[in-house]
Design a protein around this motif. Structure first.
Motif, PDB file in Angstrom:
ATOM      1  N   ARG A   1       0.829  -1.197   0.000  1.00 16.25           N
ATOM      2  CA  ARG A   1       0.000   0.000   0.000  1.00 16.25           C
ATOM      3  C   ARG A   1       0.872   1.260   0.000  1.00 16.25           C
ATOM      4  NH1 ARG A   1      -4.087  -0.729  -1.479  1.00 16.25           N
ATOM      5  NH2 ARG A   1      -5.346  -1.654   0.154  1.00 16.25           N
TER       6      ARG A   1
ATOM      7  N   ARG B   1       0.720   4.757   1.386  1.00 19.87           N
ATOM      8  CA  ARG B   1      -0.059   5.393   2.431  1.00 19.87           C
ATOM      9  C   ARG B   1      -0.266   6.882   2.144  1.00 19.87           C
ATOM     10  NH1 ARG B   1       2.243   5.991   6.894  1.00 19.87           N
ATOM     11  NH2 ARG B   1       4.377   5.357   6.364  1.00 19.87           N
ATOM     12  N   LEU B   2      -1.449   7.355   2.430  1.00 20.36           N
ATOM     13  CA  LEU B   2      -1.785   8.760   2.255  1.00 20.36           C
ATOM     14  C   LEU B   2      -2.110   9.380   3.614  1.00 20.36           C
ATOM     15  CD1 LEU B   2      -4.113   8.575  -0.902  1.00 20.36           C
ATOM     16  CD2 LEU B   2      -1.613   8.706  -0.796  1.00 20.36           C
TER      17      LEU B   2
ATOM     18  N   GLY C   1      -4.649  13.729   2.095  1.00 20.39           N
ATOM     19  CA  GLY C   1      -4.615  13.076   0.791  1.00 20.39           C
ATOM     20  C   GLY C   1      -3.262  13.071   0.130  1.00 20.39           C
TER      21      GLY C   1
ATOM     22  N   VAL D   1      -2.528   2.342  -4.388  1.00 23.23           N
ATOM     23  CA  VAL D   1      -3.310   3.398  -3.752  1.00 23.23           C
ATOM     24  C   VAL D   1      -4.651   2.783  -3.365  1.00 23.23           C
ATOM     25  CG1 VAL D   1      -4.468   5.620  -4.089  1.00 23.23           C
ATOM     26  CG2 VAL D   1      -2.173   5.249  -5.023  1.00 23.23           C
ATOM     27  N   ALA D   2      -5.064   2.937  -2.145  1.00 22.25           N
ATOM     28  CA  ALA D   2      -6.284   2.287  -1.661  1.00 22.25           C
ATOM     29  C   ALA D   2      -7.481   2.650  -2.531  1.00 22.25           C
ATOM     30  CB  ALA D   2      -6.553   2.690  -0.223  1.00 22.25           C
TER      31      ALA D   2
ATOM     32  N   SER E   1      -9.659   6.118  -2.854  1.00 22.01           N
ATOM     33  CA  SER E   1      -8.880   7.292  -2.452  1.00 22.01           C
ATOM     34  C   SER E   1      -8.831   8.351  -3.549  1.00 22.01           C
ATOM     35  CB  SER E   1      -7.439   6.886  -2.095  1.00 22.01           C
ATOM     36  OG  SER E   1      -7.419   5.951  -1.036  1.00 22.01           O
ATOM     37  N   LEU E   2      -9.040   7.928  -4.797  1.00 23.60           N
ATOM     38  CA  LEU E   2      -8.943   8.847  -5.925  1.00 23.60           C
ATOM     39  C   LEU E   2     -10.332   9.282  -6.373  1.00 23.60           C
ATOM     40  CD1 LEU E   2      -6.310   6.881  -8.073  1.00 23.60           C
ATOM     41  CD2 LEU E   2      -5.865   8.798  -6.525  1.00 23.60           C
TER      42      LEU E   2
ATOM     43  N   GLU F   1      -9.811   7.612 -11.413  1.00 23.49           N
ATOM     44  CA  GLU F   1      -9.829   6.143 -11.486  1.00 23.49           C
ATOM     45  C   GLU F   1     -10.230   5.671 -12.874  1.00 23.49           C
ATOM     46  OE1 GLU F   1     -12.048   4.040  -8.593  1.00 23.49           O
ATOM     47  OE2 GLU F   1     -10.701   4.538  -6.932  1.00 23.49           O
TER      48      GLU F   1
ATOM     49  N   VAL G   1      -2.286  12.834  -6.893  1.00 20.96           N
ATOM     50  CA  VAL G   1      -1.982  12.669  -5.469  1.00 20.96           C
ATOM     51  C   VAL G   1      -0.685  13.405  -5.177  1.00 20.96           C
ATOM     52  CG1 VAL G   1      -1.452  11.024  -3.631  1.00 20.96           C
ATOM     53  CG2 VAL G   1      -3.115  10.423  -5.404  1.00 20.96           C
TER      54      VAL G   1
END
Length: 517
Positions: A264, A266-267, A271, A303-304, A307-308, A313, A486
């Protein structure tokens, strides 16, 4: 869960692009950590022992894409990288002597003229045209894509400089380039040559590992991009580039950890990038992550999910990454001998003899089948490097087009064996004694390439090379210039401009984007 030291930047993947990005950032004084999921650096360009004592110098064959300018930026020759004259390529011919394509255009033109004066003369004109347009393509391929909307006077001036390079072409050449770039490669080459064997051989590299055939619109752009990179052949092949990049990165202070799979990115609550989490559960902090993994894996998996923004996406979901080629490695107890040709050849191309045979090979993957008569890009690296096999023995590395990722019925062991037998059958038509010399054979389907190298769809270029997936559209408009939506996350792999192959350019450009911000 444990947390280790904080870094200025973490680079995901130790292939040529990841190593180049790390070396460039470390040279600029950044504290850099490279994380590689495999047991050794290199990825598709790593030396691979597929049978005890027998190795190939990488999965990829296109080792003439690294420019001396890129090598100089990281002092790679100081770290052992050497260039060499490109090996001649023997075009095998059923019931015929074949054609030998030399690195020297005049020598090749003379060889072609022995069977067709028309084609010999036109080959000279063909190479001359490519030489004249090469500066334009070399500049395009060595710089980041132009901005969709220039931001400030510096970017406006940058666009102007790019335009000035194109203006160095004569009006006639500019018109011709605009005409031929979007063509299918079969039409372009059929205009110039009358020898079917030559047309197929020149067209094959333009469509290898792509989801296109020689009659597909826009396939000629791939030919121009390959022929005009300004790259040089590498002594020692892809593995030699990896060794030099590892040395350069470490000399600059970068740290390299293998067997370190990232699960992963991480953010933070805002964000922005905060670091990564490894599959082991370990967390590592950094405000910048440069991923040389394929774009779909990075943005849709590392990226989880959620999250976007949905629009971002969707950009990456649309990016096509369908694997279309398989690799076959052979360990031989003796040389690969072709009765129609004297001497040993390091590079060969084997097809049906006509560009339409190449198109028929492509037809198969449309229906989730592998080609019954595949087109083969064959390398015998032991001709130049005898250390890859026991004394007197050889290895053969074959890129087989076409084989789909989504084979009907799946890639069972029986299907893999059938593919291997099909490739051997094509090779045997020109090297009838090869089967008796086989010590071992390895077959890697697109599904195997995905599993071993974490390639979405088994696509070795991290995304298909097509007109709608180049420049500012590679991999998506939101990440075309390496920085993503991001904050702190950059893409710097083969899925970005200038595309796949054995070269460090995308990694260097991604590092430049990091330093610019």
């Amino acid at each position: 869960m444990t947390t280790t030291n904080r870094y200025d930047a973490i680079v995901l993947g130790a292939g040529p692009n990841g190593l180049a990005a790390a070396a460039r950032l470390a040279k600029a004084g950044k504290k850099v950590l490279i994380l590689e999921r495999g047991s050794q650096p290199g990825g598709l360009s790593a030396k691979r022992e597929f049978h005890p004592g027998y190795s190939v110098p990488g999965i990829l064959h296109d080792e003439a894409l690294t420019t001396k300018k890129a090598a100089a930026e990281l002092d790679l020759e100081k770290h052992g990288l050497r260039f060499r004259t490109a090996p001649s390529i023997y075009i095998a011919e059923q019931n015929g002597p074949g054609i030998l394509l030399s690195a020297d255009a005049t020598t090749t033109a003379n060889a072609i003229a022995q069977r067709s004066r028309h084609d010999g003369d036109n080959y000279t004109l063909y190479r001359s045209f490519l030489n004249r347009i090469q500066p334009v393509f070399e500049k395009i391929l060595s710089e980041d894509p132009p901005p969709l909307t220039p931001n400030g006077w510096k970017e406006v001036l940058g666009l102007a400089r790019r335009g000035l390079v194109a203006l160095k072409l004569k009006r006639k050449e500019m018109i011709e380039l605009a005409r031929v770039a979007p063509m299918c490669v079969a039409d372009f080459l059929n205009e110039k040559f009358e020898t079917p064997l030559l047309v197929e051989a020149l067209a094959a590299p333009a469509v290898a590992s792509t989801w296109s055939g020689p009659w597909s619109a826009g396939s000629n752009t791939n030919l121009l991009l390959r022929e005009c990179t300004g790259g040089e052949s590498l002594a020692g092949g892809p593995a030699a580039l990896v060794a030099a990049l590892v040395a350069a990165a470490k000399a600059a202070g970068a740290e390299l950890r293998t067997n370190s799979e990232v699960s992963r990115i991480r953010l933070s609550a805002s964000g922005a990038v905060a670091g990564v989490t490894l599959a082991s559960g370990e967390t590592i902090d950094a405000p910048v992550v440069v991923s040389s993994a394929d774009p779909k894996k990075t943005m849709l998996s590392l990226v989880a999910p959620g999250s976007l923004p949905i629009t971002i996406e969707e950009e990456f979901r649309r990016f096509r990454a369908r694997g279309s080629a398989a690799k076959v490695h052979l360990a031989l107890s003796g040389p690969l001998e072709l009765p129609a040709s004297a001497g040993s050849h390091e590079a060969l191309r084997i097809g049906g003899g006509h560009v339409d045979d190449l198109e028929r090979a492509f037809d198969a993957i449309k229906y989730r089948q592998f080609s019954a008569r595949p087109n083969l890009d064959v390398r015998v690296p032991t001709v130049a490097d005898t250390t890859l096999a026991p004394h007197g023995h050889h290895v053969v590395s074959i890129l087989s087009s076409y084989a789909p990722y989504t084979l009907e019925g799946g890639w069972t062991e029986a299907a893999k064996k059938a593919l291997g037998e099909t490739v051997l059958g094509e090779l045997e038509r020109h090297a009838p004694g090869v089967r008796e010399r086989i010590v071992a054979m390895e077959v890697l389907t697109p599904a195997d390439l995905e599993q071993e190298f974490a390639l979405t769809g088994g696509q070795i270029h991290h995304g298909e090379l097509a007109l709608d997936q180049l420049l500012v559209l590679r991999p998506a408009p939101s990440a075309a210039r390496y920085a993503t939506s991001v904050s702190g996350l950059y893409l710097g792999g083969a899925g970005n401009h200038p595309g796949g192959g054995v070269r460090p350019t995308a990694g260097l450009l991604a590092a430049a984007a990091v330093l610019a911000r």
